[in-house]
Design a protein around this motif. Sequence first.
Motif, PDB file in Angstrom:
ATOM      1  N   TRP A 175       0.748  12.440  -6.245  1.00 27.99           N
ATOM      2  CA  TRP A 175      -0.410  13.032  -5.584  1.00 27.99           C
ATOM      3  C   TRP A 175       0.045  13.958  -4.468  1.00 27.99           C
ATOM      4  O   TRP A 175       1.089  13.735  -3.841  1.00 27.99           O
ATOM      5  CB  TRP A 175      -1.282  11.947  -4.963  1.00 27.99           C
ATOM      6  CG  TRP A 175      -1.762  10.884  -5.898  1.00 27.99           C
ATOM      7  CD1 TRP A 175      -1.098   9.758  -6.281  1.00 27.99           C
ATOM      8  CD2 TRP A 175      -3.032  10.856  -6.563  1.00 27.99           C
ATOM      9  NE1 TRP A 175      -1.871   9.022  -7.138  1.00 27.99           N
ATOM     10  CE2 TRP A 175      -3.051   9.668  -7.334  1.00 27.99           C
ATOM     11  CE3 TRP A 175      -4.140  11.705  -6.582  1.00 27.99           C
ATOM     12  CZ2 TRP A 175      -4.154   9.314  -8.109  1.00 27.99           C
ATOM     13  CZ3 TRP A 175      -5.229  11.350  -7.352  1.00 27.99           C
ATOM     14  CH2 TRP A 175      -5.234  10.173  -8.114  1.00 27.99           C
ATOM     15  N   ALA A 271      -7.215  14.443  -2.228  1.00 25.57           N
ATOM     16  CA  ALA A 271      -6.121  13.977  -3.073  1.00 25.57           C
ATOM     17  C   ALA A 271      -6.087  14.804  -4.348  1.00 25.57           C
ATOM     18  O   ALA A 271      -7.088  14.887  -5.062  1.00 25.57           O
ATOM     19  CB  ALA A 271      -6.308  12.500  -3.409  1.00 25.57           C
ATOM     20  N   LEU A 273      -4.160  15.201  -7.946  1.00 20.11           N
ATOM     21  CA  LEU A 273      -3.290  14.531  -8.904  1.00 20.11           C
ATOM     22  C   LEU A 273      -2.446  15.566  -9.637  1.00 20.11           C
ATOM     23  O   LEU A 273      -2.976  16.560 -10.154  1.00 20.11           O
ATOM     24  CB  LEU A 273      -4.136  13.732  -9.902  1.00 20.11           C
ATOM     25  CG  LEU A 273      -3.392  12.942 -10.982  1.00 20.11           C
ATOM     26  CD1 LEU A 273      -2.416  11.950 -10.363  1.00 20.11           C
ATOM     27  CD2 LEU A 273      -4.395  12.224 -11.886  1.00 20.11           C
TER      28      LEU A 273
END
Length: 307
Positions: A175, A271, A273
């Motif tokens: 992340w 966040a 990914l």
Amino acid sequence: MSLAARPEGVRVRAPGKLNVSFEVGPLQPDGYHAVASAYQAVSLFEDVWAEPARDFSLSVGGSVDVTGVPTDDRNLALRAARLLAHHIGHDGGVRLSIQKHVPVAGGMGGGSADAAATLLACDALWGSDLGMARLQDLAAQLGADVPFALMGGTAIGLGRGDRLSPALATGRFDWVMVVSEVGLSTPAVYHELDRLREGAPGVLHPVDPSVPVGVLQALRSGDPVALAAHLSNDLQAASISLQPALREVLALGEDSGALAGIVSGSGPTLAFLAADVTSALELQVTLSAAGHKALHVHGPVPGARIV
């Protein structure tokens, strides 16, 4: 055991967290919301030192801005120490020193990690040896994210998020976190969520929140592409409503190679990914060059541990 015979001090490290899925039920009469969360502990840690003392005290520092972090009984870590002392009948105190690396008021559970670490540290310092199950019970009295900070790894949280069950997750997920200079109050985000829902009466909301099967399957397979397709956070719209600039950063991250982006918890930390370590590092460089504070982390990692 006398004060002199106790260990000189105990250091515990506890992780921050992400909510890769977060579903929120309607406002209940008690003022709370039922939630269903898929938690993942990530490699951004809080360090807590506990030393013998006759009174309770707390100092705070770290690599993040700790301005405004209270050092009195408003601090969850100090409340955790007092709660444990009361529970075991400990008549002394503790000197706590916290080094924070999880963004403050960023939706990553830094304060909860401090409380979890404090429970474990004081349990060891005072020789109470309560065991994880009883520490989890105490943790649940302090806040919904505190039990998970003790557990770590990957877990499903129901109720207020504190009814935990471990979830199978394989592999590693990378992340990139983008940290905001201005925090968001979790109660304010929930209040904004309720306001937005009142303004959209025709939209169906989960009465009995659950974690989608697709999230569990993606975690079990260790497939970041599959997980990216199922990232969701019911608080995201409320966080963006309170900080509209988050929308542009989300778009930038996704346009710069992220598989998907999401508001972390109640925000405003974002966040992103990534497909793998290399992709995460490239994304971190891109977002940093655009003027954002970007951190590369991975998960899942263990919960609170004595180090």
